[in-house]
Design a protein around this motif. Structure first.
Motif, PDB file in Angstrom:
ATOM      1  N   ASP A  49       0.661  -1.302  -0.091  1.00 27.97           N
ATOM      2  CA  ASP A  49      -0.640  -0.168   0.315  1.00 27.97           C
ATOM      3  C   ASP A  49       1.058   1.429   0.443  1.00 27.97           C
ATOM      4  OD1 ASP A  49      -1.993  -2.354   0.433  1.00 27.97           O
ATOM      5  OD2 ASP A  49      -2.086  -1.436   1.817  1.00 27.97           O
ATOM      6  N   VAL A  50       0.090   2.833  -0.620  1.00 29.58           N
ATOM      7  CA  VAL A  50       0.911   3.385  -1.144  1.00 29.58           C
ATOM      8  C   VAL A  50       0.508   5.159  -0.315  1.00 29.58           C
ATOM      9  CG1 VAL A  50       2.246   4.649  -2.896  1.00 29.58           C
ATOM     10  CG2 VAL A  50       2.771   2.252  -2.367  1.00 29.58           C
ATOM     11  N   THR A  51       0.725   6.010  -0.587  1.00 23.72           N
ATOM     12  CA  THR A  51       0.231   7.192  -0.014  1.00 23.72           C
ATOM     13  C   THR A  51       1.058   7.866  -0.861  1.00 23.72           C
ATOM     14  OG1 THR A  51      -0.835   6.723   1.962  1.00 23.72           O
ATOM     15  CG2 THR A  51      -1.087   8.645   1.007  1.00 23.72           C
ATOM     16  N   VAL A  52       0.313   8.639  -1.613  1.00 25.21           N
ATOM     17  CA  VAL A  52       1.255   9.300  -2.621  1.00 25.21           C
ATOM     18  C   VAL A  52       0.319  11.693  -2.357  1.00 25.21           C
ATOM     19  CG1 VAL A  52       2.294   8.328  -3.516  1.00 25.21           C
ATOM     20  CG2 VAL A  52       0.054   9.011  -4.668  1.00 25.21           C
TER      21      VAL A  52
ATOM     22  N   ILE B 263       0.009   1.598 -14.411  1.00 27.39           N
ATOM     23  CA  ILE B 263       0.120   1.385 -13.339  1.00 27.39           C
ATOM     24  C   ILE B 263      -0.433   0.064 -12.775  1.00 27.39           C
ATOM     25  CG2 ILE B 263      -0.364   2.024 -10.292  1.00 27.39           C
ATOM     26  CD1 ILE B 263      -0.710   5.147 -11.501  1.00 27.39           C
ATOM     27  N   VAL B 264       0.281  -0.734 -12.345  1.00 27.79           N
ATOM     28  CA  VAL B 264      -0.506  -1.992 -11.258  1.00 27.79           C
ATOM     29  C   VAL B 264      -0.488  -1.934 -10.224  1.00 27.79           C
ATOM     30  CG1 VAL B 264      -0.051  -4.211 -11.771  1.00 27.79           C
ATOM     31  CG2 VAL B 264       1.095  -3.041 -13.623  1.00 27.79           C
ATOM     32  N   LEU B 265      -1.006  -2.004  -9.614  1.00 22.43           N
ATOM     33  CA  LEU B 265      -1.628  -1.718  -7.875  1.00 22.43           C
ATOM     34  C   LEU B 265      -1.074  -3.212  -7.409  1.00 22.43           C
ATOM     35  CD1 LEU B 265      -4.842  -0.027  -8.487  1.00 22.43           C
ATOM     36  CD2 LEU B 265      -2.749   1.249  -8.053  1.00 22.43           C
ATOM     37  N   GLY B 266      -1.799  -4.122  -8.191  1.00 19.87           N
ATOM     38  CA  GLY B 266      -1.257  -5.459  -7.442  1.00 19.87           C
ATOM     39  C   GLY B 266      -2.277  -6.109  -6.389  1.00 19.87           C
TER      40      GLY B 266
ATOM     41  N   THR C 172      -3.284  -0.963  -2.201  1.00 20.49           N
ATOM     42  CA  THR C 172      -3.888   0.289  -2.332  1.00 20.49           C
ATOM     43  C   THR C 172      -2.974   1.509  -2.619  1.00 20.49           C
ATOM     44  OG1 THR C 172      -5.627  -0.806  -0.668  1.00 20.49           O
ATOM     45  CG2 THR C 172      -6.063   1.733  -0.199  1.00 20.49           C
ATOM     46  N   LEU C 173      -3.648   2.002  -3.310  1.00 23.63           N
ATOM     47  CA  LEU C 173      -2.954   3.637  -3.966  1.00 23.63           C
ATOM     48  C   LEU C 173      -3.725   4.548  -3.495  1.00 23.63           C
ATOM     49  CD1 LEU C 173      -0.491   4.851  -5.670  1.00 23.63           C
ATOM     50  CD2 LEU C 173      -2.230   5.502  -7.362  1.00 23.63           C
TER      51      LEU C 173
ATOM     52  N   GLY D 135      -6.672  -3.395  -8.307  1.00 23.03           N
ATOM     53  CA  GLY D 135      -6.240  -2.489  -7.175  1.00 23.03           C
ATOM     54  C   GLY D 135      -6.976  -1.790  -6.585  1.00 23.03           C
ATOM     55  N   THR D 136      -6.483  -1.069  -5.247  1.00 20.12           N
ATOM     56  CA  THR D 136      -7.458   0.115  -5.119  1.00 20.12           C
ATOM     57  C   THR D 136      -6.641   1.230  -4.877  1.00 20.12           C
ATOM     58  OG1 THR D 136      -8.875  -1.366  -3.666  1.00 20.12           O
ATOM     59  CG2 THR D 136      -8.958   0.704  -2.937  1.00 20.12           C
ATOM     60  N   ILE D 137      -7.773   2.773  -5.468  1.00 22.69           N
ATOM     61  CA  ILE D 137      -7.818   3.701  -5.408  1.00 22.69           C
ATOM     62  C   ILE D 137      -8.293   4.333  -4.132  1.00 22.69           C
ATOM     63  CG2 ILE D 137      -6.791   6.203  -6.816  1.00 22.69           C
ATOM     64  CD1 ILE D 137      -6.913   4.449  -9.097  1.00 22.69           C
TER      65      ILE D 137
END
Length: 325
Positions: free
Chosen positions: A5-8, A21-24, A27-28, A49-51
């Motif tokens: 999971d990543v926050t940008v 973008i492959v979220l795999g 959660t982005l 994945g999830t955004i």
């Protein structure tokens, strides 16, 4: 490719070319307040994945993903949650494709923009997906809004709206093997007269109906053509409208609704007509019986300049009924 999971602050894109973008399965989360843009000749693809994009001002107006003229946004296997609008297409050959995805939005899940003629000519395709308006008060969100010339195709999908599941204010719209619903009660507004006796406003400041077709305004002067195949359209609350159609005053900019015998349009409130023709230049092409056609004519209000109901049921041949006031 995300491995966790990543926050940008903003979803990163390649400004010189395509973005993939492959979220795999991760959660982005983005804190962005505006859009990331697929410009002419660019494709932004997001998958698997999830955004979560809740950094906007909460008005529902800001679009998270934006396809400009000649640009393309692709969502495949994505869950997108936003307090803005999910995806916006604007301009000639701006393209949005949503497949096997679930979008929940405070504003529009997928939409167009009728700012001026430069926003026309878009292409939107939604397949095997769920698009859902966040519930606010029963008359806030329209899950899908098409309000310019262009094409919208929806197949095998579940579209859940507040004010509207699908608002078809312009363009050529085809909906196949899908369910359109409006399951929320309206709080603080009277659905029976909400924008029913005056011109509609901009965007989705319009009457409430699960499927709303056409236009009643000095703006949006172009035709709206909707075809339904094997669809189910419902409205749950008392007095709620399922399908409402109103055409512009000019015949060439009127509204057309075509649906087959496999399409079921059923308001939960049996006192509400399944298809309501409000006025203007309207054409219905429906696979029904003459009795159903007469019921459709009986629903036409005194504001109608002219309306035509054309039957295409195989067992009855073709029959036209018209009413001019």
């Amino acid at each position: 490719v995300l491995t966790e999971d990543v926050t940008v602050d903003t979803i990163p894109v390649n400004e010189e070319g395509d973005t993939n973008i492959v979220l795999g399965g991760n959660t982005l989360t983005t804190n962005q307040t505006g859009s990331i843009i697929a410009e002419e000749g660019q494709t932004i693809s997001i998958s698997d994945g999830t955004i979560i994009a809740n950094g906007t001002d909460g008005s529902g107006a800001a679009s998270i993903l934006y396809a400009e003229a000649g640009g393309k946004i692709e969502l495949t296997g994505v869950t997108l949650e936003t307090n803005g609008t999910g995806v916006l297409a604007e301009g000639q050959d701006a393209t949005v494709e949503v497949r096997n995805s679930h979008i929940t939005a405070l504003g529009f899940c997928v939409s167009s923009n009728a700012r001026n003629e430069s926003t026309h000519g878009i292409n939107i395709r939604i397949e095997n997906s769920v698009l859902e308006s966040e519930h606010v008060n029963g008359y806030c969100g329209s899950a899908v809004m098409m309000n310019v010339p262009g094409t919208l195709y929806i197949e095998n999908s579940n579209i859940i709206g507040e004010n509207n599941a699908v608002l078809a204010r312009g363009g050529d719209i085809t909906i196949v093997d899908s369910e359109l619903s409006r399951p929320y009660a309206v709080e603080g507004a009277d659905e029976s007269n909400y924008y029913m006796d005056k011109d509609w406003g901009n965007g989705n400041v319009v009457p409430m109906a699960t499927l709303l077709v056409g236009n009643r305004s000095n703006s949006y002067q172009y035709p709206a053509n909707v075809t339904l195949e094997n669809c189910t359209i419902t409205a749950t609350a008392d007095g709620a409208k399922t399908v409402y159609i109103y055409g512009n005053a000019a015949e060439e900019n009127g509204a057309t609704l075509t649906y087959d015998a496999a399409t079921v349009i059923t308001p939960a409130d049996k006192t509400v007509d399944p298809v309501i023709v409000g006025g203007g230049w309207v054409e219905l092409d429906v696979s029904v019986t003459p009795d159903t056609a007469q019921a459709a004519l009986d629903a036409i209000t005194n504001d109608v300049d002219r309306a035509t109901v054309r039957l295409s049921s195989g067992s009855y041949g073709q029959l036209e009924l018209s009413q001019t006031k």
